[in-house]
Scaffold this active site. Structure first.
Site, PDB file in Angstrom:
ATOM      1  N   GLY A  13       0.732  -1.169   0.116  1.00  0.00           N
ATOM      2  CA  GLY A  13      -0.053   0.024  -0.204  1.00  0.00           C
ATOM      3  C   GLY A  13       0.845   1.328  -0.138  1.00  0.00           C
ATOM      4  CG  HIS A  59       5.075   4.813  -5.029  1.00  0.00           C
ATOM      5  ND1 HIS A  59       5.285   4.142  -6.134  1.00  0.00           N
ATOM      6  CD2 HIS A  59       5.407   4.204  -3.823  1.00  0.00           C
ATOM      7  CE1 HIS A  59       6.248   3.178  -5.474  1.00  0.00           C
ATOM      8  NE2 HIS A  59       6.164   2.987  -4.521  1.00  0.00           N
ATOM      9  N   GLY A  70       5.156   4.271  -9.057  1.00  0.00           N
ATOM     10  CA  GLY A  70       5.903   2.848  -9.179  1.00  0.00           C
ATOM     11  C   GLY A  70       5.022   1.541  -9.056  1.00  0.00           C
ATOM     12  CG  HIS A  71       3.096   0.563  -5.387  1.00  0.00           C
ATOM     13  ND1 HIS A  71       3.127   1.687  -4.536  1.00  0.00           N
ATOM     14  CD2 HIS A  71       3.424  -0.433  -4.686  1.00  0.00           C
ATOM     15  CE1 HIS A  71       3.655   1.405  -3.323  1.00  0.00           C
ATOM     16  NE2 HIS A  71       4.149   0.048  -3.570  1.00  0.00           N
ATOM     17  N   GLY A  80       8.430  -5.330  -8.683  1.00  0.00           N
ATOM     18  CA  GLY A  80       9.416  -4.234  -9.364  1.00  0.00           C
ATOM     19  C   GLY A  80      10.813  -4.723  -9.189  1.00  0.00           C
ATOM     20  CE  LYS A  92      12.964   1.573  -4.140  1.00  0.00           C
ATOM     21  NZ  LYS A  92      12.520   0.775  -2.920  1.00  0.00           N
ATOM     22  CB  SER A 112      10.715   4.045  -1.852  1.00  0.00           C
ATOM     23  OG  SER A 112      10.240   3.687  -0.686  1.00  0.00           O
ATOM     24  NE  ARG A 134      10.536   1.061   4.939  1.00  0.00           N
ATOM     25  CZ  ARG A 134      10.409  -0.418   4.705  1.00  0.00           C
ATOM     26  NH1 ARG A 134      10.706  -0.627   3.264  1.00  0.00           N
ATOM     27  NH2 ARG A 134       9.962  -1.255   5.416  1.00  0.00           N
TER      28      ARG A 134
HETATM   29  P1  AMP Z   1       6.027  -2.489  -1.803  1.00  0.00           P
HETATM   30  O1  AMP Z   1       4.422  -1.816  -1.418  1.00  0.00           O
HETATM   31  O2  AMP Z   1       7.131  -1.430  -1.325  1.00  0.00           O
HETATM   32  O3  AMP Z   1       6.140  -3.982  -1.044  1.00  0.00           O
HETATM   33  O4  AMP Z   1       6.181  -2.764  -3.217  1.00  0.00           O
HETATM   34  C1  AMP Z   1       5.121  -3.543  -3.818  1.00  0.00           C
HETATM   35  C2  AMP Z   1       5.495  -3.811  -5.505  1.00  0.00           C
HETATM   36  O5  AMP Z   1       5.914  -2.676  -5.908  1.00  0.00           O
HETATM   37  C3  AMP Z   1       6.927  -4.742  -5.181  1.00  0.00           C
HETATM   38  O6  AMP Z   1       7.135  -5.650  -6.337  1.00  0.00           O
HETATM   39  C4  AMP Z   1       7.849  -3.543  -5.519  1.00  0.00           C
HETATM   40  O7  AMP Z   1       9.193  -3.888  -6.266  1.00  0.00           O
HETATM   41  C5  AMP Z   1       7.400  -2.657  -6.474  1.00  0.00           C
HETATM   42  N1  AMP Z   1       7.862  -1.305  -6.618  1.00  0.00           N
HETATM   43  C6  AMP Z   1       7.983  -0.348  -5.455  1.00  0.00           C
HETATM   44  N2  AMP Z   1       8.461   0.688  -5.905  1.00  0.00           N
HETATM   45  C7  AMP Z   1       8.499   0.799  -7.296  1.00  0.00           C
HETATM   46  C8  AMP Z   1       9.173   1.578  -8.017  1.00  0.00           C
HETATM   47  N3  AMP Z   1       9.851   2.931  -7.950  1.00  0.00           N
HETATM   48  N4  AMP Z   1       9.261   1.011  -9.399  1.00  0.00           N
HETATM   49  C9  AMP Z   1       8.583  -0.180 -10.027  1.00  0.00           C
HETATM   50  N5  AMP Z   1       8.268  -0.972  -8.771  1.00  0.00           N
HETATM   51  C10 AMP Z   1       8.130  -0.688  -7.497  1.00  0.00           C
END
Ligand code: AMP
Length: 295
Positions: free
Chosen positions: A31, A34, A36-37, A147, A149, A185, A187
């Site tokens: 959650g 952004h 990226g997600h 990602g 990332k 991110s 974060r």
């Molecule tokens: P998270 O919510 O941080 O666990 O991320 C969920 C998914 O989104 C994971 O597969 C991450 O690698 C991907 N993700 C997070 N940030 C980015 C980004 N800047 N670009 C592409 N994918 C991302």
């Protein structure tokens, strides 16, 4: 967009979708969505008929003293963004739904899971592998999107998929960045204005390393020292690691002219820890198949 908190109605919905012969894509997240997600959601929507996005802040992948309690949880906004990105369903399990009383099983990948991030965050990848295995079992997608990332996470999830005969194709989506190069991110919101200004040092280091390796005569000790100096030149940046490793095994590379390289960084800015990475190949060497992509 449909929203599910419980597994049973989600399964009923997805059974109907599969019976219609439709392809299901899945984007697991924690959650605080952004761009990226959303790039993962859009990619899934381009490949598949129906896209499920999950939001679950997984307590098992946070260590003691990490940010589980304060991790951002803007749920209504997440629902709106996922819907705008054309997700068909959102799965928002509670901790009790995911880990009911008596839960014991752990999926662990002791080799890959103990290197790089695993060395700095003990137990983190067992938490990730366990929850992703559960989520894949719950949603049973044709394809699941992750990602670059979090490259090590992706590698580990691919390993689990192969080792445990999971059927979903694991697809890697490139890292989406802010205009100044900082990888998006959830974060990043923790950064103070000064730390936010300092944070693009990660992508600058990756770009520098990429250019040196592309030039074809990069020398491992020299480049390693140069990258450390670039990070050290940013007073707010405190590195956990700056690693040049084999993209498949994550073991240190022996030279920079004969094999592809994963450059992986973890750097602290005050209380915030950021990671980033780049996959680079010297001239005449091709990167291994773009990870996971099966078109
Ligand atoms: P998270 O919510 O941080 O666990 O991320 C969920 C998914 O989104 C994971 O597969 C991450 O690698 C991907 N993700 C997070 N940030 C980015 C980004 N800047 N670009 C592409 N994918 C991302």
């Amino acid at each position: 967009m449909r929203t599910f908190q419980q597994l049973s109605p989600l399964r009923t919905y997805l059974r109907g979708i599969r019976e219609e012969g439709k392809m299901v894509g899945f984007v697991p997240t924690m959650g605080a969505l952004h761009e990226g997600h959303l790039s993962l959601v859009r990619r899934a929507k381009a490949d598949c008929d129906v896209v499920v996005v999950s939001v679950f802040v997984n307590p098992k992948q946070f260590g003691v003293g990490e940010d589980f309690e304060v991790y951002p949880r803007p749920l209504a906004r997440d629902q709106q963004l996922a819907s705008e990105a054309q997700a068909d369903a959102m799965f928002l399990p509670t901790v009790e739904e995911m880990y009911p009383a008596g839960f014991q099983t752990v999926v662990d990948v002791p080799g890959l899971g103990s290197l790089l991030e695993g060395a700095h965050r003990p137990g983190h990848f067992a938490g990730v592998a366990t929850v992703v295995t559960k989520l894949l079992n719950m949603v049973q997608p044709h394809r699941a999107y992750f990602g670059q990332k979090d490259y090590q996470q992706l590698l580990l999830i691919e390993r689990v998929a192969r080792d445990l005969n999971q059927t979903a194709d694991i697809v890697m989506v490139p890292t989406l960045r802010e205009a100044d190069g900082l990888a998006m991110s959830s974060r990043n919101v923790y950064l103070t204005p000064e730390e936010r200004q300092a944070a693009p040092v990660l992508s600058r280091v990756l770009k520098y390393a990429e250019a040196q390796i592309h030039a074809g005569d990069a020398d491992l000790p020299t480049l390693t020292a140069e990258l450390a100096a670039l990070v050290a030149a940013e007073p707010l940046a405190k590195p956990d690691y700056i690693a040049l490793v084999d993209p498949e095994t994550l073991e240190p590379v022996l030279n920079l002219t004969e094999t592809p390289v994963l450059i992986a960084l973890a750097v602290r800015f005050g209380k915030t820890r950021l990671i980033d990475n780049a996959l680079v190949a010297p001239p005449g060497i091709t990167l291994p198949r773009t990870r996971g992509v099966k078109m």
